[in-house]
Design an enzyme around this catalytic site. Sequence first.
Site, PDB file in Angstrom:
ATOM      1  N   HIS A  13       0.822  -1.207   0.000  1.00  0.00           N
ATOM      2  CA  HIS A  13       0.000   0.000   0.000  1.00  0.00           C
ATOM      3  C   HIS A  13       0.853   1.254   0.000  1.00  0.00           C
ATOM      4  CE1 HIS A  13      -3.917  -1.774   0.290  1.00  0.00           C
ATOM      5  NE2 HIS A  13      -3.665  -2.410   1.428  1.00  0.00           N
ATOM      6  N   CYS A  61      -0.124   2.371  -4.702  1.00  0.00           N
ATOM      7  CA  CYS A  61      -0.910   3.576  -4.997  1.00  0.00           C
ATOM      8  C   CYS A  61      -0.095   4.827  -4.663  1.00  0.00           C
ATOM      9  CB  CYS A  61      -2.187   3.581  -4.168  1.00  0.00           C
ATOM     10  SG  CYS A  61      -3.324   2.223  -4.511  1.00  0.00           S
TER      11      CYS A  61
END
Length: 354
Positions: A164, A220
Amino acid sequence: MAAIIICPNCHKQFQGTPCSAIYRCQFCKAKISVEKCETVPKGRLSFRWTTELYGSGSLCSTSDQKPKPMMCSTSGHQPKKAFLCGVSYQTKKHKLKGTVNDVNRMKSLLVDKFCFPENAIRVLTEEQSDPNLTPTKKNIQKALSWLVENCKSGDSLVFYFSGHGLRQPDFSQDEIDGYDETICPSDFLTAGMIFDNDINTTIVKPLKKGVKLHAIVDACHSGTILDLENVYNRKVKRWVDNKPPSGASKSTNGGQAISLSACADDQMAADTSAFTGNEMTGVLTFLLVQTIAENPNITYGGLLDKIHEKIVHANKHGCLNSPFLKRLFRRKLLQECQLSSSNEFDVDKEAFKL
């Protein structure tokens, strides 16, 4: 007296005669050309590695790499080093299923295609039994420092992260868009995230002249995760200035840092099984490995274009198999692979090599 040779590819030792001009490693079959018929301290020889390896599909060939002088040594220095990190967040609601697969793919790429010795690759995943090899914030920071430790001219370093990534407001005026980019360790909810500023300080600034670092970040909001001063715009085919408004220096110590990120800073990256049929994987990781396998001598510009084409093709054929992802991405992958660098170079002429 027999000379002791240390292979620069697999780093195993074997005996050779002092006046031989060429050796073939008994273990990995790398071809080694001796520059001088004389011994150096402790019976070592000065030699040139021509990187000619047996086997198909290898990028280690005399046509791909220019030979460069290297000294046999017992110092343990590795001219090719890599730190690979995959974070699954196993016990959390935001669990990822493809990060370990991503790490395995990247390790195979480094070993099989770019001739990285396995003992020069440090891997952190939550599958590791050794607590020092799990992707906690502390362990990731240690591994980043290890990666650039004692780097020398001619070294090739790789930092890979799958997990992440988030954004946080920037209060130091280091970011043009007003946000810092971060990566999330397995314990980020308690220990905190790792910021782009810290990554830049740890693995970009120490790079000496002649050292090249590649960062491949499948997360991301990862477009400028290394805070490099130049970002390539694929659409207009030119480099864009990304220097901090504050005037802070984000440059290297003479080396070069190049980053390939899964998406722009304001985009999200997908984890999907669409490309494999069953196995979850990060889009950037899968397409990067696949594209290099199909085009071994591809340039940086060609790599960006091919990855973009594959994403466009996947969108046309329906690539998202999760109802949540379909809603989130409006049934399409909206990520655009980003290239950034510490200095500008011709992306259409320079071949992608690790």
